[in-house]
Each structure stands twice: as C-alpha cells, then as structure tokens.
Write a protein that holds these residues in place. Sequence first.
Motif, PDB file in Angstrom:
ATOM      1  N   LYS A 164      13.896   7.434  10.350  1.00 52.03           N
ATOM      2  CA  LYS A 164      13.609   6.433  10.634  1.00 52.03           C
ATOM      3  C   LYS A 164      14.370   5.867  11.678  1.00 52.03           C
ATOM      4  CE  LYS A 164      11.436   6.791   5.855  1.00 52.03           C
ATOM      5  NZ  LYS A 164      10.436   5.726   4.285  1.00 52.03           N
TER       6      LYS A 164
ATOM      7  N   GLY B 153       5.006   3.386   5.122  1.00 51.82           N
ATOM      8  CA  GLY B 153       4.829   3.705   6.715  1.00 51.82           C
ATOM      9  C   GLY B 153       5.869   2.518   7.071  1.00 51.82           C
TER      10      GLY B 153
ATOM     11  N   ASP C 178       8.253   9.756   3.341  1.00 51.63           N
ATOM     12  CA  ASP C 178       7.391   9.136   4.292  1.00 51.63           C
ATOM     13  C   ASP C 178       7.221   8.197   4.152  1.00 51.63           C
ATOM     14  OD1 ASP C 178       8.618  11.687   6.134  1.00 51.63           O
ATOM     15  OD2 ASP C 178       7.239  12.718   5.245  1.00 51.63           O
ATOM     16  N   ASP C 179       6.935   7.631   3.051  1.00 48.23           N
ATOM     17  CA  ASP C 179       5.226   6.773   3.065  1.00 48.23           C
ATOM     18  C   ASP C 179       6.046   5.447   2.931  1.00 48.23           C
ATOM     19  OD1 ASP C 179       2.878   5.034   2.906  1.00 48.23           O
ATOM     20  OD2 ASP C 179       2.398   5.744   0.825  1.00 48.23           O
TER      21      ASP C 179
END
Length: 526
Positions: free
Chosen positions: A323, A382, A352-353
Amino acid sequence: MSRRTPGRALAFALALAAGTAVAAPRPASADPIPRAPGHRLVNAYAGAPATARPLPGTRPPQHPYLAPNGRSGMHADGWGSATSPWSGPLGTHPRADSERMALLGGECATVTFDRAGRIVTVCGTFTGFLVKLLDPRSLATLAEYELPQRPSTVEAITRLDFSRIFKDTSGGAYAYLDHEDRLVLADSRQHIVRLAYRQRDDDGWEFTVTDDWDLGERVPHDCATWADPFPDGSCDPVTSVMPDWQGRIWWVTRQGRVGTVDPATGTVRSVRLDGEEIQNSFSVAADGVSIVSDHALYEFTAAADGTPAVVWRQTYDRGTGTKPGSVNQGSGTTPDIFGDGGRYVAITDNADDRMHVLVYRRGADVPAGRRLVCEVPVFAPGASTTDNSLISWGDSLVVENNYGYENVSSLTFGRSVVGGVARIDVRPDGSGCETVWESGERSPSVVPKLSTGNGLIYLYTKDSHCLGVDAWYLTAVDFRTGQTRWKQLVGTGAGYDNNWAPITVGPDGTAYIGVFNGLATVRDDG
C-alpha cells in the motif's frame, strides 16, 4: 580504526557529478534547516499548555545489555514500547530549533543518549551513513564516523532514482546503544560493528571500532548493485540488530535470515525463513525474541550453540500488494511486547480493506486456537496502513495511519495523508480488545512516542493547506482521552519532512525529531 573530526563537524554535500562526498568545515554558528516560504501564513502555535499527569503502571523491564530505557534506540527499550520515562515538552512557550546535518539529506533516525546526556545517532545522507556524537543542546557535532556506502545509495545517485533509498532499512538505520554506551549496528558490508568513543588529549572526540563481526559466511554479500528484490540471492542486506538477555547479538536480513553472534567467541549461527522478507526491527524479552516477516509473526529462542529456534509461528493477512504508506507487502510494525510480564505481543496486518491491530499471547504453551487475543480493524476502508511501530503501555496500544505517504516528495504543495490515530486496550480478562478513542490527527510517517512522565503522545503532523504551504508540527495528544492539547510549528518545506524517523524524548525533556535535512528540537522555554 577510528574517524576523527577536528573542531566542529564536517558538513557533507552531494557531489552529483563525481558521485562522491565533499567535506567542508561547518560554520562556528548554528546551521538551522532553512524554512520554505509560507511559514508566516500558518499558526506557529495552537492549543494551550498541558499539565503533566504521569501515567501509572510498570514500565518495561530494563534489558541488561541495553542502555537505560528511553536511551537505547529507536523503539526506546527491549520490548519496543516507544515510551519515554521523562516528561517531554508541555507546550509552555515551546521553542523549535534545528541543525542541518548535510546540504541535501542528513536525516538522523536513531537517537540515543549516553550517561552524560550526549546524543549518539546515525544520520543518513545521499553520500552515506554517518555515526555522530552530538551536544544535546546545541546539536554541535563532537565526533563522527563514516560508515560504508550502501549499494542502494550508489544506485540512486547513478540512476537519479532516490526512491530506492527511502525503502532501504539496512546499513545502520536500526542501531542500539548498549549498557556500556557503545553503539552497535550492521553496516552495508554485512558486518556487525561495535563503536566506542572517547575524548582525546586535545579535548576533541573520536569513535573507535572495538569489535567487528563478519557475517559474510552466512549472508550473501555481492551487493555491487542494488535490486529490489535481489532475484539471484547474491545480496542480502542486514536490516536490524538487537541483543538478547543472555548477551548474544541477534540480527535479521532483508531476505529472511535470522541469526546470532556470540560476542565472546565471534561464533555466528543462523536459519532462513524461505520466501519471506524482514524489513522491520524486532523486540526481545527475557524469554524470547519476537520477529515479524512479511508473512508471519515468530517467537524465537536460541539453542545452546546460539542457533535460532522457532517457538511458534502465526500467519496474518498480508494483503495482495504494497500500500502507499508501506515499505513492503506485510506488517509494517516492529512487534510490541507488552502486558503483565510481557504476556502479549502486537503487530498490524496488511489486509486489503482495513488494517487490523493484532494481539497475540506469547506463551510457548498456549493451546491451539487460543493464541490470537483480538483483531481490531482501524481507520477508513481502503485507506489504512502503518509502517511504524505501535506505542504500548500497560495493556494499551496506540497506532497511527500512514496511508498515502511514500517519500519526501509525497506531501509537497500542501498535500497530506488521510491520517488517523487510535488507542486500543486489551480487556482486563484478556477476552478481547476495545477501541478507547480515535483522533483525526495526520501524522504521515513519524515513529511516535509516549511520555509516561506527563501522559502526552507526541506526533509529527502535517495538515493539507489550500495555499500549498507544507507546515510540520510537533503535536501533543492526551494518552487518556485522545484530545489534541497543543501544536508547535517546527518548520516548513521538504527539509522538515521526517521520512520515517522517530520522535525521541531526551532526559532533559527536549523532543528530538529526525527530519530530512537533519535534526529538529522542541523544548519548553516557559
């Protein structure tokens, strides 16, 4: 073997044409980091002075082979608590100063303090790493020692791609001060070196290498060029070093090697975590060593001959990619050992979230399915990640959101990150965790600190600005409530971006912040 500095420090500038360092005498007066235009358009101070409210509780035990807690390294102690026993600035007429360590670059990441209060630090420049002995008030350089150049820096200069430097945690960034005020680090040659310093007859100071352990037989060291990763396995930079409670020096490498050095005999032992990467430092307790890779959290001990042995391994959600705001795919946190007797260890994942704060039981005899205490989602879907260690005190953890930060070019022209800070507490009965408070402060990339002497968390914040001013603040947040108490402007412009360096609270109450062009300070004048 030693490096001497006649008079004040040598200032190193980047010589792009030759790709070498150029030495020039430092002026007799202070050399502050220049502020960028716009500092008169932002508040110099906001909030009101706080009253010191020391935190109850027992601090992490003193490691027998580290300098006293708060003095020994980036994460403050063997458990990695990121706490300081001293009261930092309370915001009473605070004064911000700085010292430029190099014309371009010069960030001082690990700040440690010897028995006399002098600073021993490692400063990274575009021309190499320098170990420095500094006066804690003036920040004048008393002595310095030049470390071998890192291949990533050579490649960055050659290719004019400086992002390579910002994602390389090897070469001395993670160093520690030991119980005899000697600095221990791993340099870019895959050597662990121990540095002492002394005052000469002419009243100057000098560093001397007292010990040098070559890991070359255990660690690939053909690092003539820098790749990310190294597909042929020819180079494996050493990421971090720390002693265990028996005096062995543990080390980890980028490509998943975990090893020890016996300082008495020089014997080196190691194991390999196949297919795993280690970019963070690690923490040590009397009964084990907590290490996180980009796949799993480990608890290690050492066999009788010093060979690292896995006690337990716990995988976590590493997500599907790196990220913005993370150095690699996986946890960005050095493990925190905390709780009564060090019964817990905490990291964050890379889901991921939403990123999660993960707390585990450390015991070797934890029943199957009982190791995970809690998995707490934090920050916005996110838009959540961290590449800095948690703060731990008692059964509490504090985490910040670094999502969106990449390097010193990320937040220019008034930009900032989405931000967020949260406190998570383990329930008294160990049945899970609760979110105590959340703050909207934007602390892009600093390693924060908690002063247990006054109850304030220190962040290094930057808000968005419609006129494009890049203003950086030391920000004090109440540990108990999450309320922002005050903010002091440190400087404006990219020179004051801290680029993953820590805040360190010194014995005299000064807050030190490693910034891109050197070292900044905030102390109360009132």
